[in-house]
Design an enzyme around this catalytic site. Structure first.
Site, PDB file in Angstrom:
ATOM      1  N   CYS A 196       0.837  -1.204   0.000  1.00 19.98           N
ATOM      2  CA  CYS A 196       0.000   0.000   0.000  1.00 19.98           C
ATOM      3  C   CYS A 196       0.869   1.250   0.000  1.00 19.98           C
ATOM      4  O   CYS A 196       0.472   2.291  -0.531  1.00 19.98           O
ATOM      5  CB  CYS A 196      -0.949  -0.008   1.199  1.00 19.98           C
ATOM      6  SG  CYS A 196      -0.123  -0.152   2.810  1.00 19.98           S
ATOM      7  N   HIS A 217      -1.971   1.189   7.709  1.00 16.09           N
ATOM      8  CA  HIS A 217      -2.349   1.043   6.304  1.00 16.09           C
ATOM      9  C   HIS A 217      -2.351   2.424   5.659  1.00 16.09           C
ATOM     10  O   HIS A 217      -2.777   3.413   6.264  1.00 16.09           O
ATOM     11  CB  HIS A 217      -3.733   0.401   6.200  1.00 16.09           C
ATOM     12  CG  HIS A 217      -4.209   0.233   4.783  1.00 16.09           C
ATOM     13  ND1 HIS A 217      -3.559  -0.546   3.862  1.00 16.09           N
ATOM     14  CD2 HIS A 217      -5.272   0.788   4.126  1.00 16.09           C
ATOM     15  CE1 HIS A 217      -4.199  -0.492   2.698  1.00 16.09           C
ATOM     16  NE2 HIS A 217      -5.233   0.307   2.835  1.00 16.09           N
TER      17      HIS A 217
END
Length: 549
Positions: A184, A463
């Site tokens: 990510c 994240h």
């Protein structure tokens, strides 16, 4: 009388303005509109920068003679009047004139439609008039030359021929990227590159063609392929597998499927693009990275004992800002920048004065931005490493508020060092909307937000997501998921990196790149060698014929 903001704007197809622009009034209306727009900018500029000692005239209403801070001008005659008292509208009705304009915003009011109207012709005239006025008032501090004028692109015969058989593709970039295993961090940085207008224009215009590139593990080739995939019109999420593999080979510290820092990958990607770009050099590089992200950071160290000052100028590709506080506190981008440019005290062991030849009692160091980059990338230091062990890092959850547009003038060397009249330290605390004693118009220092990278969660299980602007629409990218959102939601996000682009770019006179000149010279030499070989071959043939005879 209703306020200006209460008026809803009319449609593009106002029949009255269409007829006027198609008739003999077009030249007069356009000329008056451009004159009014230029006059208002000049008046505002002279009010902010009174060093020229000009007497700034204040317009008055042609009916009530009240001084007008924001006049409305009739596009048919020399009348100017006030909006709040309705005198400009009364003038239009009594004289039979159709249009008046607000020179501050470029909006045109039609008395027949009784509304403000949208028209691309006047929007273009307003932008062009203001831009030319800004260029005329922008001078370099050393040479005093004016800024290079912007010239819109017009197709020549060669371009027309090339575009004739070109295949049009949708100019959209709303495509998600697959997570290839804790990647990510890579996806959000790639999305910020994809929505960077300068990088987009560079790669989509074929400045780097992977089909003809001879480099191995070329990051520019990967970006050329990435932009082709994103702008192909395919909406299926794309997996940047080859890009990840190239990154691993070029930067061993980023290889593997462990969690990585987005800012670390951002810097590595910039270095890789620079290294594989045509025209890349170690001095005065004109590659796409340096022409997009490069700025200059000014550092001034002062010895308080003897007053000796040492100044250095270093290149910068981004700005890393300290964030203080906890999750219950709040900071702003402005406060972080003020702390960044605030004088700090150095220890006696950190600096030795070259003038008084001894360790001073007190030394102050101050940073400022000497040259602003076209694209400003800002990182908030949210990961605190108190020891050498990176596993012991701590995340700072302080919320940082950042604006959709920012004026960077208060943080430039000219203002921080007191280069203008009244450029005191208190000026840096003012908002971006206030006036500063810096040279040139505001547009030189104003930036618009176009992408934000966010980090959610903790350092060991977080994240990355990001927001990006496509034209005037905002989207949220969470790996392969792409959802429409709003600017408001973007400004509320837990920002880790912010990307701003200059509202008005600075242009240089066109110069053919060195690598192009070298390539053209080599082509000429190769043709000359081939011609000489052909002459030698023909000479041998002639000799053989003569020998046979």
């Amino acid at each position: 009388m209703s306020d200006i903001s209460d008026q809803s704007e009319g449609s593009e197809r106002c029949t009255h303005i269409v007829e006027a622009l198609e008739g003999p009034e077009k030249v007069a209306l356009s000329g008056k509109f451009k004159t009014a727009s230029t006059w208002y900018f000049q008046r505002t500029h002279d009010s902010i920068h009174p060093s020229k000692r000009r007497k700034v005239a204040s317009p008055t209403c042609g009916t009530c003679s009240v001084t007008l801070p924001r006049p409305f001008v009739c596009l048919h005659c020399s009348y100017s009047g006030c909006w709040t008292r309705g005198h400009i509208r009364s003038h239009l009705r009594t004289t039979g004139h159709f249009f008046c304009a607000d020179p501050k915003t470029g909006r045109v009011f039609c008395s027949q439609c009784d509304n403000f109207i949208l028209n691309t012709t006047f929007e273009g005239l307003f932008s062009t008039a203001v831009l030319k006025a800004e260029e005329a008032e922008t001078r370099f501090q050393v040479t005093k030359k004016t800024r290079e004028a912007y010239k819109p692109w017009t197709s020549d015969e060669k371009d027309t021929t090339a575009l004739k058989d070109a295949i049009q593709i949708p100019c959209e970039s709303r495509r998600g990227l697959l997570n290839l295993g804790q990647t990510c961090f890579l996806n959000v940085v790639l999305q910020s590159f994809i929505h960077n207008p300068l990088l987009r224009n560079y790669f989509l215009s074929g400045k780097h063609n992977r089909a003809t590139c001879k480099n191995t593990d070329c990051t520019c080739c990967e970006f050329d392929n990435l932009f082709s995939e994103i702008y192909s019109g395919d909406t299926v999420p794309y997996g940047p597998i080859s890009f990840l593999a190239t990154t691993w080979r070029a930067s061993s510290e980023l290889s593997g499927y462990a969690q990585r820092d987005a800012h670390e990958f951002f810097i590595a990607a910039l270095n890789q693009i620079h290294a594989t770009s045509r025209g890349s050099t170690n001095v005065s590089c004109n590659c796409i990275i340096h022409t997009t992200f490069l700025g200059q950071l000014h550092s001034e160290v002062k010895c308080e004992r003897c007053g000796n000052t040492t100044s250095t100028v270093d290149p910068m590709l981004d700005i890393s800002l300290e964030v203080e506080g906890d999750k219950d506190s709040e900071a702003t981008l402005g406060s972080c920048l003020r702390r960044f440019t605030k004088p700090e005290t150095l220890g006696s062991k950190e600096y030795s004065c070259s003038k008084c030849k001894q360790a001073p009692h007190q030394v102050t160091k101050q940073l400022s931005i000497r040259e602003l980059p076209p694209v400003l990338s800002v990182q908030f230091k949210r990961f605190e490493h108190r020891t050498a062990d990176k596993t012991a890092a701590k995340k700072i959850d302080t919320r940082v508020r950042f604006p959709a547009a920012i004026n960077m003038a208060p943080y430039t060397t000219f203002v921080v060092s007191g280069g203008g009249k009244g450029a005191m330290k208190g000026k840096a605390k003012a908002s971006a909307s206030e006036s500063f004693p810096y040279p040139g118009p505001d547009a030189l220092y104003e930036y618009d937000l176009f992408a934000v990278i966010c980090h959610e969660g903790q350092i060991d299980n977080g994240h990355y997501t990001n927001f990006a602007r496509f034209r005037q629409e905002w989207y949220r990218f969470d790996d392969e998921k792409v959802t429409p959102t709003t600017l408001t939601q973007c400004l509320k996000s837990p920002a880790y990196m912010c990307f701003y682009v200059k509202k008005h770019l600075d242009y240089k006179p066109y110069m053919t790149p060195t690598y192009v000149l070298i390539r053209e010279t080599e082509i000429v030499k190769e043709r000359q060698r081939e011609k000489e070989k052909e002459l030698e071959r023909m000479k041998e043939v002639d000799n053989d014929i003569l020998a046979t005879i």
